[in-house]
Scaffold this active site. Sequence first.
Site, short mmCIF file in Angstrom:
data_model
loop_
_atom_site.label_atom_id
_atom_site.label_comp_id
_atom_site.label_asym_id
_atom_site.label_seq_id
_atom_site.Cartn_x
_atom_site.Cartn_y
_atom_site.Cartn_z
N VAL A 1 42.16 38.52 39.15
CA VAL A 1 42.79 38.57 37.84
C VAL A 1 43.84 39.68 37.72
O VAL A 1 44.63 39.67 36.77
CB VAL A 1 41.70 38.73 36.75
CG1 VAL A 1 41.17 40.16 36.70
CG2 VAL A 1 42.21 38.29 35.38
N TYR A 2 43.89 40.61 38.64
CA TYR A 2 44.88 41.69 38.56
C TYR A 2 46.28 41.11 38.77
O TYR A 2 46.62 40.64 39.85
CB TYR A 2 44.62 42.76 39.61
CG TYR A 2 43.34 43.56 39.42
CD1 TYR A 2 42.64 43.53 38.20
CD2 TYR A 2 42.82 44.34 40.44
CE1 TYR A 2 41.47 44.25 38.03
CE2 TYR A 2 41.66 45.07 40.28
CZ TYR A 2 40.98 45.02 39.08
OH TYR A 2 39.82 45.74 38.92
N ALA A 3 47.06 41.15 37.69
CA ALA A 3 48.42 40.59 37.71
C ALA A 3 48.40 39.14 38.18
O ALA A 3 49.32 38.67 38.84
CB ALA A 3 49.36 41.43 38.56
N HIS A 4 47.32 38.46 37.84
CA HIS A 4 47.16 37.03 38.14
C HIS A 4 47.38 36.73 39.62
O HIS A 4 48.11 35.81 39.99
CB HIS A 4 48.11 36.19 37.28
CG HIS A 4 47.65 34.78 37.08
ND1 HIS A 4 46.60 34.44 36.25
CD2 HIS A 4 48.08 33.62 37.62
CE1 HIS A 4 46.41 33.14 36.29
NE2 HIS A 4 47.29 32.62 37.12
#
Length: 342
Positions: free
Chosen positions: A54-57
Site C-alpha cells: 500500500v505504500y504509494a500504491h
Amino acid sequence: MRYRGLGKTGIKVSPYALGAMMFGALGNTDHDDCVRVIHRALDAGINLIDTADVYAHGESEEIVGRALKGRRADVVLATKAKNPMSDEPNHQGASRRWLVRALEDSLRRLDTDYVDVYQIHRPDPDTDIEETLQALTDLQRAGKIRTFGTSAMPASELVRAHWVAERRGLARPRTEQPVYSILNRGIEREVLPVAQEFGMGTLVWSPLGGGLLTGRYRKGQQAATHRSQYGFHHLKDDRRLDVVEQLIPLAEEAGMPLTHLAMGFVLAHPGVTSALLGPRTMAHLDDLLAGAEVTLSDDVLDRIDAIVPPGTDTGTLDMAYQPPAIRQRELRRRPPVERAAA
C-alpha cells in the site's frame, strides 16, 4: 552494526532497519535518490528493509526492488498486505483469496521470487484467523515466503493466533510490528511480553513518535515540514508537545540530539529486535546513522521514565491501529432498552 536474532527464526537482523514508506509518492518521488538512500543504509550495515504493497500504491516496492538488484541475497526483505489496493471489495483483507494475489503482485514489483518476512498489515476482524494462518503456512511451504508475522496486533489476538496455530498444526507468526516510542509505551504492558513469551521478533515503527521526536515541532510554534502538510493531529497534541519540551533539555544534558535519545530508548528494551527508520532524504538517514553507537545510561532511562511512565501512551499517533470496540459504538454500548439494571 551489531546484529540481533529475529525472535527464534534463526535470522539475524540489524537493530536499525530501513522502513520504505517515504519512498515514492508519499515522500521522496526521485527514484534515483531513493535508491541511493537504500544503498547508503545497506553500506552502513542495515540488512532489513521493510515496505508494504500500500505504500504509494506499490511504488515503494518497485523502488526497493530496483535498489536490491545484485544485493538481494544479503537483505532480509519484509513487506505487508491487508490494506485496500483498489475500490474492489476483495482487493484487501487477510483472506486466502487476497493474500495469495497480493503476494504475487508484491513479488513482481519487488522483482524477487520470495520475501523473507510477510506481514499482515493490520488485524482483519472479518477473516477467521485460521483462514489467514492456513494461507500463510501454504505460502511458506511453497517457498514464496520464509516466515510471516503481524503488525499492530493486540496482545490477545497474538495469543489466539499462536493457540490456533498449535491446535491446527499450522505455522506460527514469528514477528510483530507495533508502534513504539517514548511517547507511545503502551506495548510494554502486554504486547512486548507476549512477543517475548512466544519467541517473536519485534520490528517497532515510528520510534520518533510520528516526527515529534525530531525536535522540529515545538509548543506554540508552527513547523513547516513535509509531515505538517498532511494535517496529522498528533503533531498538534499539547500533551505530546509538553513531553517533547521536557525531553529536549534532557537530550541536551546527555550530549546528544533528540533523535538519538529517541532511538536509543526503543533499542534499550529487551523485547525490541529492530527499530524502523523512515527517512525521506539522505540527510535524514545520515542523522540517524550517526547515533547508531548511542547507549543510554540507566540515569537517562530513569529520567525518561519519570517524564513518561512505563507502559503508558501520551496521546494517540494518527496512524496507530485502534481495536474496533473503541471506535464502533455498538461494540461498547448496549441498546438503550438493555442498559438499566432493573
